[in-house]
Write a protein that holds these residues in place. Structure first.
Motif, PDB file in Angstrom:
ATOM      1  N   ASP A   1     -29.981  34.288  52.935  1.00  0.00           N
ATOM      2  CA  ASP A   1     -30.006  35.596  53.602  1.00  0.00           C
ATOM      3  C   ASP A   1     -28.599  36.088  53.904  1.00  0.00           C
ATOM      4  OD1 ASP A   1     -32.776  35.521  53.565  1.00  0.00           O
ATOM      5  OD2 ASP A   1     -32.888  34.555  55.538  1.00  0.00           O
TER       6      ASP A   1
ATOM      7  N   ARG B   1     -26.841  37.334  50.547  1.00  0.00           N
ATOM      8  CA  ARG B   1     -27.580  38.310  49.750  1.00  0.00           C
ATOM      9  C   ARG B   1     -26.803  39.605  49.516  1.00  0.00           C
ATOM     10  NH1 ARG B   1     -32.417  38.694  52.469  1.00  0.00           N
ATOM     11  NH2 ARG B   1     -33.107  36.982  51.195  1.00  0.00           N
ATOM     12  N   ASP B   2     -26.129  40.116  50.527  1.00  0.00           N
ATOM     13  CA  ASP B   2     -25.462  41.408  50.408  1.00  0.00           C
ATOM     14  C   ASP B   2     -23.967  41.299  50.117  1.00  0.00           C
ATOM     15  OD1 ASP B   2     -27.851  42.751  50.910  1.00  0.00           O
ATOM     16  OD2 ASP B   2     -27.570  42.621  53.079  1.00  0.00           O
TER      17      ASP B   2
ATOM     18  N   TRP C   1     -27.921  33.675  44.285  1.00  0.00           N
ATOM     19  CA  TRP C   1     -27.371  35.005  44.584  1.00  0.00           C
ATOM     20  C   TRP C   1     -27.462  35.904  43.355  1.00  0.00           C
ATOM     21  CZ3 TRP C   1     -22.861  37.168  42.443  1.00  0.00           C
ATOM     22  CH2 TRP C   1     -22.437  38.364  43.024  1.00  0.00           C
TER      23      TRP C   1
ATOM     24  N   ARG D   1     -29.669  39.266  42.979  1.00  0.00           N
ATOM     25  CA  ARG D   1     -28.988  40.520  42.617  1.00  0.00           C
ATOM     26  C   ARG D   1     -29.629  41.128  41.368  1.00  0.00           C
ATOM     27  NH1 ARG D   1     -23.110  40.237  40.322  1.00  0.00           N
ATOM     28  NH2 ARG D   1     -24.414  39.289  38.755  1.00  0.00           N
TER      29      ARG D   1
ATOM     30  N   ARG E   1     -32.961  42.667  42.267  1.00  0.00           N
ATOM     31  CA  ARG E   1     -32.818  43.955  42.966  1.00  0.00           C
ATOM     32  C   ARG E   1     -32.425  45.068  42.013  1.00  0.00           C
ATOM     33  NH1 ARG E   1     -28.919  43.421  47.812  1.00  0.00           N
ATOM     34  NH2 ARG E   1     -28.127  41.743  46.570  1.00  0.00           N
TER      35      ARG E   1
END
Length: 161
Positions: free
Chosen positions: A75, A78-79, A123, A127, A130
């Motif tokens: 988590d 993730r970004d 990761w 990605r 998404r």
């Protein structure tokens, strides 16, 4: 002397009640928090954490904090924008883990460094997932560039005069 003191205090309280100074206080008419609950020795710590909106993880011993951080790695990364930033994050976490392993304190809990390659693999997969589920953006219309006066026009104008 204490009877006179008690009488003076009671007189001031009665006067304040008659003047209405105790009306509209916060919590008026509400039950006392925790009344009827069993006694908790750490009630003041819990109320402080709640009042200051602090995470309760701060009360955990170091190995349990590290285990919780390891569980939250997917988590947390993730970004992050690049693979290098993911590796840096894992590297910082592993440095904390190694520091604890060198001088362990608290309960004996198994804590191992995180494999950076596995985290990067997860990761990338997240990605890519998404990106695959994001609808394609419509091409943006290109606005005409704003014309600005050429540089140095005032120098040429000054030289004429």
């Amino acid at each position: 002397m204490t009877e006179a003191w008690d009488a003076a205090v009671e007189a001031q309280i009665r006067g304040a009640v008659q003047r209405g100074e105790f009306d509209n206080l916060p919590g008026m008419g509400k039950p006392i928090p925790g009344k009827g609950a069993p006694y908790d020795e750490s009630w003041w710590i819990k109320s402080f954490l709640e009042r200051e909106a602090l995470p309760s993880d701060l009360l955990l011993p170091t190995p349990l904090q590290l285990r919780r951080r390891i569980e939250q790695v997917p988590d947390e990364v993730r970004d992050l924008p690049t693979e290098q930033s993911v590796r840096d994050f894992v590297g910082q976490l592993n440095a904390q883990i190694v520091a604890w392993l060198r001088n362990p304190e608290g309960p004996r809990v198994v804590v191992r460094p995180v494999n950076a390659d596995e985290v990067v693999r997860g990761w990338r997969a997240e990605r890519d997932r998404r990106v695959a589920h994001t609808p394609a953006a419509e091409p943006a219309t290109v606005a005409a560039p704003v014309r600005r006066p050429r540089r140095g026009w005032w120098l040429r104008w000054r030289r004429r005069g």
